[in-house]
Design an enzyme around this catalytic site. Sequence first.
Site, PDB file in Angstrom:
ATOM      1  N   CYS A 235      38.891  34.396  51.530  1.00  0.00           N
ATOM      2  CA  CYS A 235      39.033  33.031  51.000  1.00  0.00           C
ATOM      3  C   CYS A 235      37.857  32.166  51.437  1.00  0.00           C
ATOM      4  O   CYS A 235      37.337  31.360  50.656  1.00  0.00           O
ATOM      5  CB  CYS A 235      40.331  32.400  51.491  1.00  0.00           C
ATOM      6  SG  CYS A 235      41.794  33.304  50.991  1.00  0.00           S
TER       7      CYS A 235
HETATM    8  C1  BEZ Z   1      41.438  37.025  52.983  1.00  0.00           C
HETATM    9  O1  BEZ Z   1      41.165  35.925  52.501  1.00  0.00           O
HETATM   10  O2  BEZ Z   1      40.617  37.663  53.638  1.00  0.00           O
HETATM   11  C2  BEZ Z   1      42.803  37.618  52.759  1.00  0.00           C
HETATM   12  C3  BEZ Z   1      43.905  36.811  52.652  1.00  0.00           C
HETATM   13  C4  BEZ Z   1      45.151  37.397  52.465  1.00  0.00           C
HETATM   14  C5  BEZ Z   1      45.279  38.785  52.388  1.00  0.00           C
HETATM   15  C6  BEZ Z   1      44.140  39.581  52.466  1.00  0.00           C
HETATM   16  C7  BEZ Z   1      42.885  38.999  52.662  1.00  0.00           C
END
Ligand code: BEZ
Length: 219
Positions: A44
Amino acid sequence: MVNLGETFPNFLAKTTVGDIMFHEWLKDSWGILFSHPADFTPVCTTELARVVQLQPEFVKRNVKVIALSCDSVESHQKWCNDIKVYAGCSGDVFPYPIIADENRELATELQMIDPDEKDAQGIPLTARAVFIVDPNKKMRLSILYPATTGRNFDEIVRVVDSLQLCDKHKVATPVDWKPGQDVMVQPSVPDTEVKKLFPSLTVVALPSGKGYIRKTPQP
Ligand code: BEZ
Protein backbone atom coordinates in the site's frame (compact mmCIF):
# COMPACT_ATOMS: atom_id res chain seq x y z
CA MET A 1 -22.91 -2.52 -6.96
CA VAL A 2 -22.39 0.18 -9.61
CA ASN A 3 -22.15 -0.82 -13.27
CA LEU A 4 -20.18 0.94 -15.99
CA GLY A 5 -22.11 3.95 -17.25
CA GLU A 6 -24.25 4.26 -14.10
CA THR A 7 -24.13 7.29 -11.84
CA PHE A 8 -21.53 6.75 -9.14
CA PRO A 9 -23.14 7.10 -5.68
CA ASN A 10 -22.71 10.40 -3.89
CA PHE A 11 -21.52 9.96 -0.29
CA LEU A 12 -20.36 11.88 2.74
CA ALA A 13 -16.93 10.74 3.99
CA LYS A 14 -14.51 11.60 6.77
CA THR A 15 -11.11 12.31 5.19
CA THR A 16 -7.67 13.67 5.94
CA VAL A 17 -8.87 17.08 4.70
CA GLY A 18 -12.20 17.07 6.58
CA ASP A 19 -15.65 15.88 5.54
CA ILE A 20 -16.23 15.51 1.81
CA MET A 21 -19.44 15.10 -0.21
CA PHE A 22 -18.03 13.17 -3.14
CA HIS A 23 -19.94 14.76 -6.05
CA GLU A 24 -19.52 18.29 -4.70
CA TRP A 25 -15.81 17.68 -4.08
CA LEU A 26 -15.37 16.44 -7.66
CA LYS A 27 -17.13 19.48 -9.17
CA ASP A 28 -16.38 19.31 -12.93
CA SER A 29 -13.33 17.05 -12.62
CA TRP A 30 -12.82 13.43 -13.43
CA GLY A 31 -12.32 11.37 -10.26
CA ILE A 32 -10.33 8.31 -9.23
CA LEU A 33 -11.40 6.61 -6.02
CA PHE A 34 -9.10 3.79 -4.97
CA SER A 35 -9.00 1.61 -1.88
CA HIS A 36 -6.19 -0.27 -0.16
CA PRO A 37 -6.19 -2.85 2.66
CA ALA A 38 -4.52 -0.95 5.51
CA ASP A 39 -2.20 1.88 6.56
CA PHE A 40 1.47 1.16 7.32
CA THR A 41 1.65 -1.89 5.05
CA PRO A 42 4.37 -2.30 2.43
CA VAL A 43 2.54 -2.70 -0.89
CA CYS A 44 0.00 0.00 0.00
CA THR A 45 2.82 2.42 0.82
CA THR A 46 4.39 1.87 -2.62
CA GLU A 47 1.03 2.42 -4.31
CA LEU A 48 0.09 5.61 -2.49
CA ALA A 49 3.63 6.93 -3.05
CA ARG A 50 3.32 6.30 -6.80
CA VAL A 51 0.04 8.23 -6.81
CA VAL A 52 1.86 11.12 -5.08
CA GLN A 53 4.50 11.05 -7.85
CA LEU A 54 1.82 10.93 -10.58
CA GLN A 55 -0.14 13.86 -9.14
CA PRO A 56 1.06 16.33 -11.85
CA GLU A 57 -0.18 13.87 -14.50
CA PHE A 58 -3.60 13.70 -12.85
CA VAL A 59 -3.80 17.50 -12.55
CA LYS A 60 -2.91 17.87 -16.26
CA ARG A 61 -5.86 15.61 -17.09
CA ASN A 62 -8.34 17.34 -14.75
CA VAL A 63 -8.51 14.29 -12.48
CA LYS A 64 -8.99 14.44 -8.69
CA VAL A 65 -7.71 11.42 -6.77
CA ILE A 66 -9.00 10.14 -3.43
CA ALA A 67 -7.86 7.02 -1.51
CA LEU A 68 -9.82 4.92 1.01
CA SER A 69 -9.14 2.42 3.76
CA CYS A 70 -10.76 1.39 7.02
CA ASP A 71 -8.15 3.06 9.26
CA SER A 72 -8.75 6.35 11.11
CA VAL A 73 -7.97 9.88 9.92
CA GLU A 74 -5.26 10.10 12.62
CA SER A 75 -3.63 6.90 11.35
CA HIS A 76 -3.84 8.12 7.72
CA GLN A 77 -2.23 11.44 8.67
CA LYS A 78 0.73 9.75 10.41
CA TRP A 79 1.15 7.33 7.50
CA CYS A 80 1.16 10.23 4.98
CA ASN A 81 4.61 11.26 6.30
CA ASP A 82 6.02 7.82 5.44
CA ILE A 83 4.36 7.89 2.01
CA LYS A 84 5.78 11.32 1.19
CA VAL A 85 9.30 10.26 2.15
CA TYR A 86 8.99 6.98 0.21
CA ALA A 87 7.80 8.99 -2.83
CA GLY A 88 10.72 11.41 -2.51
CA CYS A 89 8.19 14.25 -2.14
CA SER A 90 9.40 17.34 -0.30
CA GLY A 91 6.05 19.23 -0.14
CA ASP A 92 4.36 19.91 3.21
CA VAL A 93 0.87 19.09 2.01
CA PHE A 94 -0.15 15.56 1.09
CA PRO A 95 -1.52 16.00 -2.45
CA TYR A 96 -4.77 14.03 -2.21
CA PRO A 97 -7.26 13.10 0.54
CA ILE A 98 -7.60 9.68 2.15
CA ILE A 99 -11.04 8.53 3.32
CA ALA A 100 -11.31 6.96 6.79
CA ASP A 101 -14.04 4.36 6.34
CA GLU A 102 -13.69 2.92 9.83
CA ASN A 103 -17.13 1.29 9.96
CA ARG A 104 -16.72 -0.06 6.37
CA GLU A 105 -20.02 1.48 5.24
CA LEU A 106 -18.63 2.82 1.98
CA ALA A 107 -16.41 -0.19 1.34
CA THR A 108 -19.43 -2.45 1.75
CA GLU A 109 -21.71 -0.28 -0.45
CA LEU A 110 -19.09 -0.17 -3.21
CA GLN A 111 -18.14 -3.87 -2.81
CA MET A 112 -14.49 -3.14 -2.06
CA ILE A 113 -14.22 -5.76 0.70
CA ASP A 114 -11.84 -8.72 0.34
CA PRO A 115 -13.22 -11.56 2.50
CA ASP A 116 -9.81 -13.28 2.53
CA GLU A 117 -7.91 -10.34 4.09
CA LYS A 118 -8.74 -9.66 7.71
CA ASP A 119 -7.50 -7.21 10.36
CA ALA A 120 -6.27 -8.25 13.85
CA GLN A 121 -9.91 -8.54 15.00
CA GLY A 122 -10.76 -10.85 12.09
CA ILE A 123 -12.80 -8.19 10.26
CA PRO A 124 -12.38 -8.20 6.45
CA LEU A 125 -10.26 -5.42 4.94
CA THR A 126 -10.69 -3.47 1.75
CA ALA A 127 -9.20 -4.91 -1.46
CA ARG A 128 -7.37 -2.82 -4.08
CA ALA A 129 -10.34 -1.34 -5.95
CA VAL A 130 -10.14 1.50 -8.49
CA PHE A 131 -13.11 3.45 -9.84
CA ILE A 132 -12.83 6.13 -12.51
CA VAL A 133 -15.72 8.60 -12.56
CA ASP A 134 -16.26 11.14 -15.33
CA PRO A 135 -17.36 14.78 -14.92
CA ASN A 136 -21.01 13.66 -15.36
CA LYS A 137 -20.44 11.38 -12.33
CA LYS A 138 -20.79 8.24 -14.44
CA MET A 139 -18.61 5.27 -13.55
CA ARG A 140 -16.25 4.61 -16.46
CA LEU A 141 -13.86 1.96 -15.09
CA SER A 142 -13.84 -0.49 -12.23
CA ILE A 143 -11.02 -2.84 -11.26
CA LEU A 144 -10.46 -5.03 -8.22
CA TYR A 145 -7.08 -6.48 -7.29
CA PRO A 146 -6.24 -8.73 -4.36
CA ALA A 147 -4.24 -7.40 -1.41
CA THR A 148 -1.07 -9.20 -2.45
CA THR A 149 -0.85 -7.58 -5.93
CA GLY A 150 0.08 -3.92 -6.17
CA ARG A 151 -1.54 -2.02 -9.02
CA ASN A 152 0.13 -0.26 -11.96
CA PHE A 153 -0.93 3.38 -11.75
CA ASP A 154 0.74 4.22 -15.08
CA GLU A 155 -1.96 1.96 -16.52
CA ILE A 156 -4.63 3.98 -14.72
CA VAL A 157 -3.25 7.19 -16.31
CA ARG A 158 -3.27 5.40 -19.69
CA VAL A 159 -6.94 4.49 -19.22
CA VAL A 160 -7.80 8.11 -18.42
CA ASP A 161 -6.05 9.16 -21.66
CA SER A 162 -8.00 6.57 -23.61
CA LEU A 163 -11.35 7.52 -22.03
CA GLN A 164 -10.81 11.23 -22.62
CA LEU A 165 -9.72 10.67 -26.25
CA CYS A 166 -12.57 8.27 -27.08
CA ASP A 167 -15.13 10.66 -25.54
CA LYS A 168 -14.06 13.30 -28.07
CA HIS A 169 -13.61 11.17 -31.20
CA LYS A 170 -15.25 8.01 -32.57
CA VAL A 171 -12.13 5.94 -31.94
CA ALA A 172 -11.00 3.16 -29.63
CA THR A 173 -7.47 2.45 -28.39
CA PRO A 174 -5.87 -0.94 -29.16
CA VAL A 175 -3.83 -3.27 -27.00
CA ASP A 176 -0.93 -1.60 -25.16
CA TRP A 177 -1.77 1.73 -26.83
CA LYS A 178 0.22 4.74 -25.72
CA PRO A 179 -0.74 8.38 -26.42
CA GLY A 180 0.46 9.40 -29.88
CA GLN A 181 0.11 5.94 -31.40
CA ASP A 182 -2.48 4.94 -34.01
CA VAL A 183 -6.02 4.22 -32.86
CA MET A 184 -8.94 2.21 -34.28
CA VAL A 185 -12.12 3.68 -35.72
CA GLN A 186 -15.10 2.50 -33.68
CA PRO A 187 -17.09 -0.32 -35.35
CA SER A 188 -20.25 1.86 -35.15
CA VAL A 189 -18.86 4.28 -37.77
CA PRO A 190 -20.23 3.11 -41.17
CA ASP A 191 -17.79 2.61 -44.07
CA THR A 192 -19.75 5.25 -45.99
CA GLU A 193 -18.71 7.94 -43.47
CA VAL A 194 -15.33 6.75 -42.35
CA LYS A 195 -13.20 8.44 -45.03
CA LYS A 196 -14.87 11.79 -44.37
CA LEU A 197 -14.17 11.56 -40.62
CA PHE A 198 -10.72 9.95 -40.87
CA PRO A 199 -9.04 10.83 -44.20
CA SER A 200 -5.75 9.12 -43.20
CA LEU A 201 -7.47 5.80 -42.58
CA THR A 202 -5.79 2.48 -43.38
CA VAL A 203 -7.74 -0.78 -43.45
CA VAL A 204 -5.82 -3.89 -42.39
CA ALA A 205 -6.25 -6.82 -44.80
CA LEU A 206 -7.16 -10.08 -43.03
CA PRO A 207 -8.32 -13.50 -44.31
CA SER A 208 -11.99 -12.78 -43.56
CA GLY A 209 -11.93 -9.78 -45.93
CA LYS A 210 -14.26 -7.95 -43.53
CA GLY A 211 -12.08 -4.82 -43.26
CA TYR A 212 -12.95 -4.25 -39.63
CA ILE A 213 -9.52 -3.10 -38.45
CA ARG A 214 -9.61 0.54 -39.53
CA LYS A 215 -6.56 2.36 -38.22
CA THR A 216 -6.05 6.08 -38.10
CA PRO A 217 -3.47 8.39 -36.56
CA GLN A 218 -4.56 9.61 -33.11
CA PRO A 219 -6.92 12.58 -33.67
C1 BEZ B 1 0.56 -4.71 1.77
O1 BEZ B 1 0.14 -3.58 1.53
O2 BEZ B 1 1.75 -4.99 1.73
C2 BEZ B 1 -0.42 -5.80 2.12
C3 BEZ B 1 -1.58 -5.52 2.80
C4 BEZ B 1 -2.44 -6.56 3.11
C5 BEZ B 1 -2.15 -7.87 2.74
C6 BEZ B 1 -0.99 -8.13 2.02
C7 BEZ B 1 -0.10 -7.09 1.71
